[in-house]
Design an enzyme around this catalytic site. Structure first.
Site, PDB file in Angstrom:
ATOM      1  N   ASP A 134     -18.545  26.188 -23.311  1.00 46.32           N
ATOM      2  CA  ASP A 134     -19.326  27.399 -23.041  1.00 46.32           C
ATOM      3  C   ASP A 134     -18.452  28.541 -22.543  1.00 46.32           C
ATOM      4  OD1 ASP A 134     -18.795  26.115 -20.624  1.00 46.32           O
ATOM      5  OD2 ASP A 134     -20.877  25.564 -20.271  1.00 46.32           O
ATOM      6  N   ASN A 185     -28.684  20.455 -11.333  1.00 49.01           N
ATOM      7  CA  ASN A 185     -30.012  20.411 -11.961  1.00 49.01           C
ATOM      8  C   ASN A 185     -30.027  19.565 -13.234  1.00 49.01           C
ATOM      9  OD1 ASN A 185     -28.649  21.994 -13.768  1.00 49.01           O
ATOM     10  ND2 ASN A 185     -29.924  23.819 -13.543  1.00 49.01           N
ATOM     11  N   HIS A 210     -28.005  19.881 -15.822  1.00 49.03           N
ATOM     12  CA  HIS A 210     -27.579  20.524 -17.071  1.00 49.03           C
ATOM     13  C   HIS A 210     -26.275  19.928 -17.572  1.00 49.03           C
ATOM     14  CE1 HIS A 210     -25.202  24.083 -15.002  1.00 49.03           C
ATOM     15  NE2 HIS A 210     -24.481  23.015 -15.074  1.00 49.03           N
ATOM     16  N   GLU A 228     -29.791  24.242 -19.819  1.00 46.35           N
ATOM     17  CA  GLU A 228     -30.513  24.154 -18.556  1.00 46.35           C
ATOM     18  C   GLU A 228     -31.785  23.305 -18.727  1.00 46.35           C
ATOM     19  OE1 GLU A 228     -28.944  25.099 -16.078  1.00 46.35           O
ATOM     20  OE2 GLU A 228     -28.230  27.155 -16.121  1.00 46.35           O
TER      21      GLU A 228
HETATM   22  P1  PGA Z   1     -18.947  21.856 -11.376  1.00 42.52           P
HETATM   23  O1  PGA Z   1     -19.962  22.225 -12.536  1.00 42.52           O
HETATM   24  O2  PGA Z   1     -17.896  21.007 -12.019  1.00 42.52           O
HETATM   25  O3  PGA Z   1     -18.370  23.164 -10.915  1.00 42.52           O
HETATM   26  O4  PGA Z   1     -19.709  21.143 -10.331  1.00 42.52           O
HETATM   27  C1  PGA Z   1     -20.371  21.206 -13.385  1.00 42.52           C
HETATM   28  C2  PGA Z   1     -21.391  21.733 -14.362  1.00 42.52           C
HETATM   29  O5  PGA Z   1     -22.116  22.683 -14.023  1.00 42.52           O
HETATM   30  O6  PGA Z   1     -21.476  21.179 -15.468  1.00 42.52           O
END
Ligand code: PGA
Length: 245
Positions: A67, A136, A138, A143
């Site tokens: 992304d 959450n 995702h 999302e």
């Molecule tokens: P993070 O994000 O590694 O910064 O915890 C993980 C994600 O949102 O997939």
């Protein structure tokens, strides 16, 4: 799903980097799907060390990132383009022409998304996809509520994601609210998937992913339907999972 709970984040990260190392050793021109965020940083520093020790040759490796933010300059330190250069690409012998990251500044974002999926297919599909998980649930920026059938597309970031990721920006208003993300359908086409979860804040999401039902409201739960998935976690994220007793 193969679920592995390591003693700590260093051990978990080493397991992941070793799996990536094996993949590239077995097939020099592997197509690797990469993730950003705090989770994979140690994985990438291990891979850099492996390269410096002569254990991995990245010269033929092809990468696709999951992304990128929309309307954030590439050179901004918070763009995923900058993140990947700083944390991996600048330190290994990868050909940067073989590193693909969605262009969130494209004049035609819809076309950018379509072209991204097409390019992945042209390169033979992703051999190994690395994923983190959001609090959450995702994966990439898919999302809660995202359809499992969707491919690469433009998305609005959830409030929770904006709050979590704004820690890297000076203030929350500087944080982009939209992104391009590979879709769940694009991710599920990978031949092998490794999800890494580190820290207490991921515990709830991980428990639902491993012990719960497949549910659009916990996007990562779709991984239960993939035939070649590793879930690797540290004790903070994956200790005491009720269904693993
Ligand atoms: P993070 O994000 O590694 O910064 O915890 C993980 C994600 O949102 O997939």
């Amino acid at each position: 799903m193969k679920v592995i709970i390591a003693n700590n984040s260093l051990e978990a990260s080493k397991m992941v980097s070793d799996l990536i190392k094996e993949e590239i050793k077995n097939k020099n021109d592997s197509v690797i799907g990469l993730a950003t965020g705090s989770t994979p940083i140690k994985v990438y520093s291990n891979l850099i060390e492996n390269y410096k020790n002569g254990e991995i040759d990245f010269s033929e490796t092809i990468t696709f990132n999951l992304d990128e933010y929309i309307d954030l300059e590439k050179e901004n330190k918070n763009s995923y383009y900058s993140f990947m250069n700083k944390n991996l690409f600048d330190h290994i012998n990868i050909d940067k022409n073989n590193t693909y990251i969605p262009n969130g500044n494209s004049k035609d974002l819809e076309k950018e998304c379509k072209d991204y999926d097409r390019k992945i297919d042209e390169k033979g599909g992703i051999d190994l996809q690395l994923l983190g998980i959001g609090r959450n649930g995702h994966i990439a920026f898919n999302e809660p509520g995202s359809d499992f059938e969707l491919k690469t597309r433009i998305v609005d970031l959830s409030y929770e994601t904006i709050k979590d990721n704004s820690r890297n920006f000076e203030n929350i208003d500087d944080m982009p609210k939209k992104a391009i993300t590979m879709g769940i359908a694009s991710i599920m086409k990978a031949k092998k998937i490794i999800l890494l979860a580190l820290g207490e804040s991921k515990k709830d999401a991980l428990e639902k992913l491993i012990c719960g039902e497949v549910d659009k409201n916990l996007p990562a739960s779709i991984l239960q339907k993939h035939s070649n998935v590793y879930i690797i976690a540290d004790k903070e994220a994956g200790g005491n999972l009720t269904c693993l007793d």
